[in-house]
Design a protein around this motif. Sequence first.
Motif, PDB file in Angstrom:
ATOM      1  N   ILE A  87      51.556  39.036  28.797  1.00  0.00           N
ATOM      2  CA  ILE A  87      51.559  39.547  30.459  1.00  0.00           C
ATOM      3  C   ILE A  87      50.073  39.897  30.567  1.00  0.00           C
ATOM      4  N   PHE A  88      49.700  40.972  29.563  1.00  0.00           N
ATOM      5  CA  PHE A  88      48.395  41.599  29.949  1.00  0.00           C
ATOM      6  C   PHE A  88      47.259  40.564  29.779  1.00  0.00           C
ATOM      7  N   GLU A  89      47.333  39.513  29.066  1.00  0.00           N
ATOM      8  CA  GLU A  89      46.436  38.605  29.084  1.00  0.00           C
ATOM      9  C   GLU A  89      46.012  38.191  30.439  1.00  0.00           C
ATOM     10  N   TRP A  90      46.794  37.869  31.152  1.00  0.00           N
ATOM     11  CA  TRP A  90      46.254  37.591  32.501  1.00  0.00           C
ATOM     12  C   TRP A  90      46.310  38.553  33.664  1.00  0.00           C
ATOM     13  N   ALA A  91      47.095  39.424  33.492  1.00  0.00           N
ATOM     14  CA  ALA A  91      47.274  40.508  34.215  1.00  0.00           C
ATOM     15  C   ALA A  91      45.894  41.395  34.346  1.00  0.00           C
ATOM     16  N   LEU A  92      45.282  41.658  33.189  1.00  0.00           N
ATOM     17  CA  LEU A  92      44.210  42.270  33.215  1.00  0.00           C
ATOM     18  C   LEU A  92      43.122  41.785  34.070  1.00  0.00           C
ATOM     19  N   MET A  93      43.067  40.412  34.634  1.00  0.00           N
ATOM     20  CA  MET A  93      42.241  39.717  35.441  1.00  0.00           C
ATOM     21  C   MET A  93      42.381  40.400  36.892  1.00  0.00           C
ATOM     22  N   LEU A  94      43.853  40.806  37.278  1.00  0.00           N
ATOM     23  CA  LEU A  94      43.969  41.036  38.570  1.00  0.00           C
ATOM     24  C   LEU A  94      43.113  42.032  39.262  1.00  0.00           C
ATOM     25  N   PRO A  95      42.510  42.873  38.889  1.00  0.00           N
ATOM     26  CA  PRO A  95      41.755  43.856  39.571  1.00  0.00           C
ATOM     27  C   PRO A  95      40.361  43.267  40.263  1.00  0.00           C
ATOM     28  N   LEU A  96      40.044  42.089  39.971  1.00  0.00           N
ATOM     29  CA  LEU A  96      39.213  41.143  40.227  1.00  0.00           C
ATOM     30  C   LEU A  96      39.341  40.683  41.829  1.00  0.00           C
ATOM     31  N   ALA A 149      33.297  49.817  38.259  1.00  0.00           N
ATOM     32  CA  ALA A 149      33.391  49.334  36.960  1.00  0.00           C
ATOM     33  C   ALA A 149      34.883  48.935  36.877  1.00  0.00           C
ATOM     34  N   LEU A 150      35.867  49.530  37.617  1.00  0.00           N
ATOM     35  CA  LEU A 150      37.181  49.422  37.574  1.00  0.00           C
ATOM     36  C   LEU A 150      37.313  47.798  38.376  1.00  0.00           C
ATOM     37  N   VAL A 151      36.610  47.402  39.316  1.00  0.00           N
ATOM     38  CA  VAL A 151      36.667  46.325  39.798  1.00  0.00           C
ATOM     39  C   VAL A 151      35.859  45.131  39.069  1.00  0.00           C
ATOM     40  N   LEU A 301      45.365  51.930  37.145  1.00  0.00           N
ATOM     41  CA  LEU A 301      44.286  52.309  37.871  1.00  0.00           C
ATOM     42  C   LEU A 301      43.542  51.461  38.733  1.00  0.00           C
ATOM     43  N   ALA A 302      43.263  50.267  38.098  1.00  0.00           N
ATOM     44  CA  ALA A 302      42.471  49.323  38.706  1.00  0.00           C
ATOM     45  C   ALA A 302      43.218  48.336  39.708  1.00  0.00           C
ATOM     46  N   PHE A 303      44.561  48.422  39.718  1.00  0.00           N
ATOM     47  CA  PHE A 303      45.375  47.339  40.432  1.00  0.00           C
ATOM     48  C   PHE A 303      46.654  48.163  41.229  1.00  0.00           C
ATOM     49  N   PHE A 304      47.589  48.535  40.347  1.00  0.00           N
ATOM     50  CA  PHE A 304      48.698  48.889  40.957  1.00  0.00           C
ATOM     51  C   PHE A 304      48.780  50.043  41.837  1.00  0.00           C
ATOM     52  N   ILE A 305      47.853  50.998  41.697  1.00  0.00           N
ATOM     53  CA  ILE A 305      47.647  52.272  42.412  1.00  0.00           C
ATOM     54  C   ILE A 305      46.943  51.656  43.865  1.00  0.00           C
ATOM     55  N   PRO A 306      45.785  50.885  43.738  1.00  0.00           N
ATOM     56  CA  PRO A 306      45.562  50.582  45.305  1.00  0.00           C
ATOM     57  C   PRO A 306      46.465  49.479  45.938  1.00  0.00           C
ATOM     58  N   VAL A 307      47.263  48.785  45.297  1.00  0.00           N
ATOM     59  CA  VAL A 307      48.018  47.926  45.759  1.00  0.00           C
ATOM     60  C   VAL A 307      49.114  48.520  46.326  1.00  0.00           C
ATOM     61  N   GLY A 308      49.513  49.417  45.474  1.00  0.00           N
ATOM     62  CA  GLY A 308      50.743  50.561  46.065  1.00  0.00           C
ATOM     63  C   GLY A 308      50.258  51.138  47.414  1.00  0.00           C
ATOM     64  N   VAL A 309      49.193  51.543  47.489  1.00  0.00           N
ATOM     65  CA  VAL A 309      48.626  52.502  48.498  1.00  0.00           C
ATOM     66  C   VAL A 309      48.785  51.457  49.675  1.00  0.00           C
ATOM     67  N   LEU A 478      36.155  32.661  39.488  1.00  0.00           N
ATOM     68  CA  LEU A 478      35.355  33.854  39.640  1.00  0.00           C
ATOM     69  C   LEU A 478      34.683  33.864  40.983  1.00  0.00           C
ATOM     70  N   VAL A 479      34.033  32.537  41.166  1.00  0.00           N
ATOM     71  CA  VAL A 479      33.285  32.386  42.443  1.00  0.00           C
ATOM     72  C   VAL A 479      34.265  32.407  43.611  1.00  0.00           C
ATOM     73  N   PHE A 480      35.251  31.783  43.566  1.00  0.00           N
ATOM     74  CA  PHE A 480      36.596  31.781  44.527  1.00  0.00           C
ATOM     75  C   PHE A 480      36.818  33.048  45.008  1.00  0.00           C
ATOM     76  N   ILE A 481      37.151  34.079  44.014  1.00  0.00           N
ATOM     77  CA  ILE A 481      37.397  35.161  44.275  1.00  0.00           C
ATOM     78  C   ILE A 481      36.541  36.080  44.969  1.00  0.00           C
ATOM     79  N   GLU A 482      35.239  35.958  44.484  1.00  0.00           N
ATOM     80  CA  GLU A 482      34.007  36.703  44.929  1.00  0.00           C
ATOM     81  C   GLU A 482      33.863  36.305  46.474  1.00  0.00           C
ATOM     82  N   CYS A 483      34.145  34.906  46.821  1.00  0.00           N
ATOM     83  CA  CYS A 483      33.857  34.529  48.055  1.00  0.00           C
ATOM     84  C   CYS A 483      35.073  35.271  49.179  1.00  0.00           C
ATOM     85  N   MET A 484      36.233  35.408  48.424  1.00  0.00           N
ATOM     86  CA  MET A 484      37.435  36.057  49.274  1.00  0.00           C
ATOM     87  C   MET A 484      36.791  37.168  49.632  1.00  0.00           C
TER      88      MET A 484
END
Lengths: 543, 334
Positions: A87-96, A149-151, A301-309, A478-484
Motif C-alpha cells: 500500500i505504501f508504495e503508491w500511497a506515499l505518492m499521494l501528497p504530490l 517539503a511535505l508536498v 502529516l502530508a496527506f490525511f490531515i489536510p484531506v481530512g480538514v 508528475l507534469v500532469f499533477i503539477e498542471c492541475m
Amino acid sequence: MQLKNKLSNWQITAWVIGLCLSTPLAFLIFESLQGESEVFSHLWNTVLWDYISNTVWLIVGVLLLSALIALPLGWLTAYCHFPGKRIFEWALMLPLAMPTYIIAYVYTDLLDYAGPVQIFLRDWFGWTSPDDYWFFDIRTLPGAIVMIALVLYPYLYLIFKTALREQSFKLVQASQLMGLSPFQSFLKVSLPLSRGAIVAALALISMETMADFATVHYFAVSTLTTAVYDTWLGYYSLTAAAKISGIMLLFLFVALSLEKMSRKSKVVHERQSSVNDTSLYKLSGKSGWLATLFCTLVLILAFFIPVGVLLSYAIDYFDQAWNDAFFNYAWQSLKISLYVSVIAIFLSILVVFYQRIGEQKSKGFPGKVASMGYALPGTVLAIAVLLPLTLFDDYLNRWLDGTGLEPGLLFSGTIFALVFAYVVRFYAIAQGAVEASFVRISPSIDMASASLGKNNLQTLGRVHIPLLKRGILTAGLLVFIECMKELPAALLLRPFNFETLATHVFQFVSDEQLELASISALFIVLVGLIPLYLVNRSMEQQS
Amino acid sequence: MKRAIATLLTAVTCMPAFAADEVNIYSFRQPFLIQPILDDFTKQTGIKTNVVFAKKGLIERVKREGKHSRADLVLTSNFSAMIQLEDLGLTQKIASKAVESNIPASFRDPDGQWVALTKRVRNVYSSKVRLGKLEALSYEELADPKYKGKICTRSGKHPYNLGLVASMIAHHGETETKEWLVGVKKNLARKPQGNDRAQVKAVKEGLCDIALGNSYYFGKMMTDEKQKSWADSVYINFPNQKNRGSHLNVSGVVLTKYAKNKENALKLIEFMTDNKAQNMYASTNMEYPVKPGVELSKMVASWGAFKEDSLPLAEISKYRPLALKLIDEVKFDL
C-alpha cells in the motif's frame, strides 16, 4: 557521412525545442538589460540581502528535509519487506496531489491560536491567554520549509525508488554477502549508485521551492521570489524584477553545471529488466513495525490531515461551497494538464535522445536552457510568456493586414498561452524523469541496435521507448499533477470566462475562506489521484 | 494562403468567437463582488459580460497586448492601479454626461481617464475588551510607544497600506514619515502577515490590541458565520476625526485605450455609477458608494458619519514610489 547527416537532424530538432522553450526567458533577460538600475541598487542597499539569505535557507531546509523523508522511504519500499509495504508504495505518492498553498492554509488554520490544536491544549491545561504558554508559530521560515517539503518529497521518493528498482541489485546482494548491514549497504551502495537520480530530483525540488510564491507570501517569509513580485508590482519595474530573476537563474545554472562536471566519469549503466520483487531485506518484528510507523506518519502529516480538514469543511459548508460549474472547471484543468503532459514528454524524449547520441560538446545545452523555466515564479513566467507571444500576435496581424482578417490575440489571448507557459514551466520535470531512465540504458544496447542496421529513429522507437516506459509514465504523471495544481500563471494568462479548479480555489483562500474553497480543493486532489492510480497499475502490469 | 493559415491557427488555438453585443472586463476585484452587478447589467441591456479576474499582473497584460487587447474595461481595487494605467497611456477619456452627473469631480480624474466607483476607509480596529473605542485616535499615534507590541497589520507593501503611507508623506513629508514608520514597526506585535481579515482575527485571539484594516472587511466579516466572532471582538475607529479626517482609498474603473466595445463599455460604466449598482456595492459589499444620495447599508450606517481626508487621490499617488522605498528602508516587513 551518413551518420553525420542524421545527427544534424537530431541536433536541429533538439536546438529548436530548446530555443522555443527558452524564448520567454530570453525575452526576460533582454528586459533585464534595459538599463534602469536605480530600483535594483535601492533594493541592494536595503532588503535584498535578507531576501537572499531567506531564499538560501529555505532551499537548503527543504532539500534536507525532503531527503530525510524521501530517501529512507524510497529505499524501504524498493528493497524491504514490511507490513503494509504494498500500500505504501503508491500511497506515499499521494501528497504530490496536494497544492502547497492548500496545505499551508490548512495547517495554519489547524495550528494557530484559534485552531483546534491550541484550543484543546488551553482547555486541557487551563490556559486562558497567549501569555500563558508558548506555542510554535507555523507562519515562519521553518514552517514554510516543512510545508513545502511535505508536498515535494514525493519527487525524490519516486525518482529514487525508480532508480533503485532499475539498478542492478546484484550489487546490493553482494554487499549483503560481504556482511554489510542494511544501513551500510544503503549508504555505501544504493546512494552512490543513484546519485544522478537523486541530484536530478533535488534540482527539481530546489527549482520548485525557488518558484514558490503562495506559501512564502502567506507565511510572510520574504524571499527572492517575493522580491521579484515587489519590484515588478510595487516599483513598476519589470526590468529590476527580471534582474532578480536573472540572479536566481544564474545560481541555478552554475549549481547544475558544477554537479554535472563532478559526475562526468561516474556513470554506471547496468540495468536488468526490472524485477518487481526486489525485497532483499525482510523486516520483521520491531524493525518492520518501525518502518510501517514511519511511512504512516509521513502520510498522515502530508496527506490525511489536510484531506481530512478539507473534507470536514466540505461537509459542513456543502451548501455554500457546492457549485454546479465544478465539473466544467475540472474538465478545463484536466484538458490543459493532458495537453501539457503529452507535449512535454514528447519534446523531452527528443531532446534527451539527442543528448545521448550527439557528439557535439554542446549537446547538453538545449535540455539545460529548456529546463530553466521551472525556476521562474508563475506570474513572472506568465509575463515572460506574454512578451514573445504578444509580439508574435502583433506580427501576425500586420502580416494579415489587408486580407480583411484580423485574428487579434491568437496566441496570447487563448489557451495556447496557458499551454505554452505550462510546457515551459514543467518541461524540466519531464526531462528530469526521462533522463534518469535513459541514463540507465547501456550504450551497448544502442550499438547492438545499430549493428542490426537500425537507424537512430528506429532505435529510439523500438528499443528505447519500450525500455523507458516507466520513466515516461512517471514523467507524464508528475507534469500532469503539477498542471492541475498550478495557480499564478493560470490566473494571469487565462482567456475570458475561463476557470480552472485552482483559480476557483484562489478566489476564496485569499479571503480567509478556505471552507468555501474546500470542494474545489478536493477536486484538485481527486483528479490528481486518477493518473496516480493509472500509472501505478500499468507499472504493476509491466512487471 | 494567408487565409488558410489564419483559419487553421484559429482552429488550433481554440480562439473563442466573440459576439457582437458584449463587453470584456479585466478585473482586480473578485468575481463574487462584481458578478451580481454584471448579471444585473446583462439582464437590463442584453449585453454579455466576459471577465478575467486576477489579483496581480493584469496591467502588464493590457500593456503587452497593446492595440489588440480584448479588454474594454479594467476594474481596480485601489487608486494607484488606475493612475498607473493612465500613466502608461493605456486609458482613454470616459466621455459621459451621466457619469459626470453621478460622480462628484473629486472622485473622477480631471481629464476623465478614470472614475472611482466605491470608497473605503483605512480604519483602525481596537479590541473591545482590552482597549475600548478610540474616538480620538490618529494614524500618527500608531507610532506612540504606549502601543508597543500591540499592533497588527498586513504587509506594508500592500496597496492599501502603501496608500496610507503615501498620504502620511503628503501630510508630513518624508523624514517625519520615516520616523513614524520606524515607530509603528517597533509597536508591531508580529511580523506583517495575512490580509486585513486576519488582523481582526489576531485581535480576537489576543495576539494584538490594534489592527489596521479597510472598512468593508468589517461588514463582510459580520455576515460570515465563521468570521462574525472575530468582528464582534473589536470596535471600528475612524482615525484623525479631530483634524484632517480618515484616509480613503477607492475602487474604480478605466476605459482601455483600444477598447473594441467602447459603446457597451461606456454603458457598463454608466450603469456602475448609477443608483442600482451603487446600491449593490453599498449593501452587498459594505462599501461607501461614490454617488451622493445613495443609501448606505444599515450596518455601515451604524458606524456613524465621519470626516474624510480631502487630499486628492492623484496628489497622494505621487508619493507612492517614495512610500515603497521607505517601507524597504525601515525593513517594515522583515
